[in-house]
Design an enzyme around this catalytic site. Structure first.
Site, PDB file in Angstrom:
ATOM      1  N   HIS A 222       0.856  -1.186   0.000  1.00 23.56           N
ATOM      2  CA  HIS A 222       0.000   0.000   0.000  1.00 23.56           C
ATOM      3  C   HIS A 222       0.887   1.229   0.000  1.00 23.56           C
ATOM      4  O   HIS A 222       1.943   1.225   0.615  1.00 23.56           O
ATOM      5  CB  HIS A 222      -0.905  -0.003   1.249  1.00 23.56           C
TER       6      HIS A 222
ATOM      7  N   ASP B  52      -7.961  -5.394   0.148  1.00 30.65           N
ATOM      8  CA  ASP B  52      -8.439  -6.194  -0.974  1.00 30.65           C
ATOM      9  C   ASP B  52      -8.039  -7.657  -0.903  1.00 30.65           C
ATOM     10  O   ASP B  52      -8.525  -8.460  -1.692  1.00 30.65           O
ATOM     11  CB  ASP B  52      -7.902  -5.601  -2.288  1.00 30.65           C
TER      12      ASP B  52
HETATM   13  N1  ACO Z   1       4.255  -7.542  -4.650  1.00 33.84           N
HETATM   14  C1  ACO Z   1       5.600  -7.529  -4.800  1.00 33.84           C
HETATM   15  N2  ACO Z   1       6.364  -6.435  -4.650  1.00 33.84           N
HETATM   16  C2  ACO Z   1       5.737  -5.281  -4.343  1.00 33.84           C
HETATM   17  C3  ACO Z   1       4.341  -5.216  -4.161  1.00 33.84           C
HETATM   18  C4  ACO Z   1       3.605  -6.412  -4.322  1.00 33.84           C
HETATM   19  N3  ACO Z   1       2.275  -6.398  -4.177  1.00 33.84           N
HETATM   20  N4  ACO Z   1       3.978  -3.953  -3.861  1.00 33.84           N
HETATM   21  C5  ACO Z   1       5.117  -3.234  -3.849  1.00 33.84           C
HETATM   22  N5  ACO Z   1       6.177  -4.040  -4.131  1.00 33.84           N
HETATM   23  C6  ACO Z   1       7.604  -3.636  -4.162  1.00 33.84           C
HETATM   24  C7  ACO Z   1       7.898  -2.821  -5.410  1.00 33.84           C
HETATM   25  O1  ACO Z   1       8.357  -3.650  -6.464  1.00 33.84           O
HETATM   26  C8  ACO Z   1       8.970  -1.881  -4.922  1.00 33.84           C
HETATM   27  O2  ACO Z   1      10.188  -2.569  -4.910  1.00 33.84           O
HETATM   28  P1  ACO Z   1      11.571  -1.763  -5.169  1.00 33.84           P
HETATM   29  O3  ACO Z   1      11.686  -0.783  -4.035  1.00 33.84           O
HETATM   30  O4  ACO Z   1      12.605  -2.828  -5.147  1.00 33.84           O
HETATM   31  O5  ACO Z   1      11.420  -1.088  -6.509  1.00 33.84           O
HETATM   32  C9  ACO Z   1       8.568  -1.610  -3.473  1.00 33.84           C
HETATM   33  O6  ACO Z   1       7.797  -2.753  -3.062  1.00 33.84           O
HETATM   34  C10 ACO Z   1       7.721  -0.349  -3.291  1.00 33.84           C
HETATM   35  O7  ACO Z   1       6.612  -0.440  -4.170  1.00 33.84           O
HETATM   36  P2  ACO Z   1       6.000   0.784  -4.958  1.00 33.84           P
HETATM   37  O8  ACO Z   1       5.269   0.313  -6.171  1.00 33.84           O
HETATM   38  O9  ACO Z   1       7.040   1.831  -5.175  1.00 33.84           O
HETATM   39  O10 ACO Z   1       4.964   1.323  -3.913  1.00 33.84           O
HETATM   40  P3  ACO Z   1       3.761   2.238  -4.224  1.00 33.84           P
HETATM   41  O11 ACO Z   1       3.441   2.924  -2.962  1.00 33.84           O
HETATM   42  O12 ACO Z   1       3.996   3.079  -5.407  1.00 33.84           O
HETATM   43  O13 ACO Z   1       2.606   1.207  -4.627  1.00 33.84           O
HETATM   44  C11 ACO Z   1       0.792  -0.265  -4.587  1.00 33.84           C
HETATM   45  C12 ACO Z   1       1.621   0.779  -3.813  1.00 33.84           C
HETATM   46  C13 ACO Z   1       0.403   0.266  -5.991  1.00 33.84           C
HETATM   47  C14 ACO Z   1      -0.500  -0.538  -3.831  1.00 33.84           C
HETATM   48  C15 ACO Z   1       1.639  -1.563  -4.722  1.00 33.84           C
HETATM   49  O14 ACO Z   1       1.974  -2.055  -3.449  1.00 33.84           O
HETATM   50  C16 ACO Z   1       0.921  -2.643  -5.536  1.00 33.84           C
HETATM   51  O15 ACO Z   1       0.975  -2.626  -6.773  1.00 33.84           O
HETATM   52  N6  ACO Z   1       0.213  -3.597  -4.845  1.00 33.84           N
HETATM   53  C17 ACO Z   1      -0.553  -4.605  -5.525  1.00 33.84           C
HETATM   54  C18 ACO Z   1      -1.873  -4.014  -5.969  1.00 33.84           C
HETATM   55  C19 ACO Z   1      -2.815  -3.785  -4.818  1.00 33.84           C
HETATM   56  O16 ACO Z   1      -3.040  -4.652  -3.976  1.00 33.84           O
HETATM   57  N7  ACO Z   1      -3.445  -2.605  -4.818  1.00 33.84           N
HETATM   58  C20 ACO Z   1      -4.466  -2.245  -3.818  1.00 33.84           C
HETATM   59  C21 ACO Z   1      -4.029  -1.078  -3.009  1.00 33.84           C
HETATM   60  S1  ACO Z   1      -5.230  -0.783  -1.765  1.00 33.84           S
HETATM   61  C22 ACO Z   1      -6.475   0.007  -2.521  1.00 33.84           C
HETATM   62  O17 ACO Z   1      -6.398   0.635  -3.527  1.00 33.84           O
HETATM   63  C23 ACO Z   1      -7.773  -0.144  -1.886  1.00 33.84           C
END
Ligand code: ACO
Length: 428
Positions: free
Chosen positions: A306, A363
């Site tokens: 998140h 979720d």
């Molecule tokens: N699985 C694996 N790795 C992940 C995940 C994941 N679900 N989420 C983040 N990471 C990793 C990224 O690859 C990144 O790694 P790095 O630092 O080596 O590049 C690090 O964790 C940080 O991730 P970001 O994408 O920069 O974090 P951001 O805050 O931009 O994204 C997000 C948050 C979009 C929710 C992300 O965690 C994601 O895509 N999760 C899966 C989708 C999801 O469940 N979305 C629902 C969010 S809740 C809602 O909207 C109600």
């Protein structure tokens, strides 16, 4: 505003900027005069360090896993309150008295019907259209049907359109579902609660009496409560940005629905359940964990991570216990729940997820409950949109009521060609 100031040297000048404090949470550096004083912009794609507004509605402490609506913790609201009561709270700032709640619920109930001509609107969509596509279209079209409440400068108009949106969303969502399965639309039933009525419009058929199952109604109402608002997330910011130009509320909420649809946001509950189905059995989990950790693989664990929570999402905790309640009430089991529990356990003990502070979000478990209740995965994000509508309208109202409100207009770091002369077609 506190007496604190932050100073910064930029463009050869040292300037002081006021620092504002909220009631809780990080202070903010007020950079509004930065460009005028230094000729420089700040650069913050994704708004990771930028507060775009003042708000008194919802507070999140992502490190501690705290979510408050008007100061009340989400866990308490999910346990003791109802979606109608939380809606009143979000819109008005205080919990209602019994009379206020009864009046509010009655007003919402009285607005649940749709203009009959909207039913013909649905027939313009293909039967296999994604219900979120239908939601975007139909909610946007409301402004063509209810133009007596679109003067955004008039607080009464804003209130009426807010009530209309909250009330009509379940009807619109249920009709989107009915259209996709080829069943007749079911009209609202004023005897039922907000949530009971939605269940009846979704799963009822004219050929039979529909009995609302109290445990399912309660679980569904709690899911709505958990999704009611979440501060300045992508779709709420979209609603605010659209509204900042003076667009009508129905158009703004349609914009929010469009943003919510994406798999990184509201579409994640659909994506999470699809992922659990793809994984299938617990013995295949490690393969998917390895894929999620592989930088060369775009796969991510859906329902994990998140932007704000760097701890367990407090909504996920409530969701997990609600799964058990719904299973008990419906006397069902779903092996995917075991897979989800095991996946969470394996991921949380893996250093990759621990170091990046990736925890289950709201979720991760919601899809399992919604599927047990009988919703197809394509409806999951629609349910999220239904519940989030109250948050969107509360935030939109707060923005319009703010005398300092301005049209949202970010700046950019331009990286394209510098000025050059047009070359006639014959010379290219
Ligand atoms: N699985 C694996 N790795 C992940 C995940 C994941 N679900 N989420 C983040 N990471 C990793 C990224 O690859 C990144 O790694 P790095 O630092 O080596 O590049 C690090 O964790 C940080 O991730 P970001 O994408 O920069 O974090 P951001 O805050 O931009 O994204 C997000 C948050 C979009 C929710 C992300 O965690 C994601 O895509 N999760 C899966 C989708 C999801 O469940 N979305 C629902 C969010 S809740 C809602 O909207 C109600």
């Amino acid at each position: 505003m506190s007496d604190n100031k932050a100073s910064m040297t930029a463009g050869g000048k040292t300037i002081e900027m006021p620092v504002s404090s909220g009631t809780i949470g990080p202070d903010v550096i007020d950079i509004r005069k930065l460009y005028a004083q230094t000729g420089m912009f700040t650069y913050d794609p994704g708004f990771t360090s930028t507060a775009s507004c003042d708000s008194a509605i919802t507070y999140i402490d992502g490190d501690e896993g705290v979510l408050l609506h008007r100061g009340y913790p989400i866990g308490q609201l999910a346990e003791h309150s109802s979606f109608m009561e939380v809606s009143y709270l979000l819109l008005n700032g205080e919990l209602p008295s019994s009379q206020e709640l009864a009046d509010f619920s009655r007003t919402i109930t009285r607005h649940t019907m749709l203009h009959e001509q909207l039913a013909t609107f649905y027939r313009g969509f293909r039967r296999d259209a994604h219900p979120m596509a239908i939601m975007c279209g139909v909610v946007g079209a409301l402004s063509a049907f209810y133009h007596d409440s679109t003067d955004i400068a008039d607080p009464t108009h804003r209130k009426i359109s807010s009530h209309r949106l909250i009330a009509k969303m379940p009807t619109i969502a249920a009709m989107a579902y009915k259209y996709s399965v080829g069943q007749p639309f079911v009209y609202p039933d004023n005897k039922l609660s907000y949530t009971g009525n939605f269940l009846k419009m979704t799963f009822g058929v004219p050929a039979e009496e529909y009995e609302v199952i109290p445990a399912v109604e309660k679980a569904m109402d709690r899911i709505f409560t958990l999704h009611a608002d979440h501060e300045q997330n992508a779709s709420t910011s979209t609603v605010r940005l659209a509204g900042s130009s003076g667009a009508n509320p129905f158009a703004c909420i349609a914009a929010g629905i469009a943003c919510l649809w994406g798999p990184a946001h509201g579409g994640a509950n659909e994506a999470a359940l699809n992922m659990l189905k793809e994984i299938g059995t617990p013995d295949r989990i490690q393969h998917y964990i390895d894929r999620a950790k592989d930088k060369n693989d775009p796969f991510r664990l859906m329902g994990f991570g998140h932007r704000v929570y760097k701890n367990y999402d407090p909504r996920a905790t409530v969701m997990q216990s609600t799964v058990r309640e719904v299973f008990a009430a419906l006397n069902v089991q779903d092996p995917l729940f075991e897979t989800a529990l095991r996946l969470e356990e394996i991921a949380l003990s893996d250093p990759y997820f621990a170091e990046k502070k990736l925890f289950p979000n709201v979720d991760f478990y919601s899809g399992i409950i919604l599927s047990a209740i009988g919703f197809p995965t394509t409806m999951f994000t629609v349910l999220f949109a239904l519940a989030r509508t109250v948050g969107w309208v509360a935030q939109w109202n707060e923005m319009i009521s703010d005398p300092g409100q301005k049209i949202g207009r970010p700046r950019q770091l331009y990286t394209g060609p510098t000025s050059r002369d047009y070359v006639p077609l014959s010379e290219r």
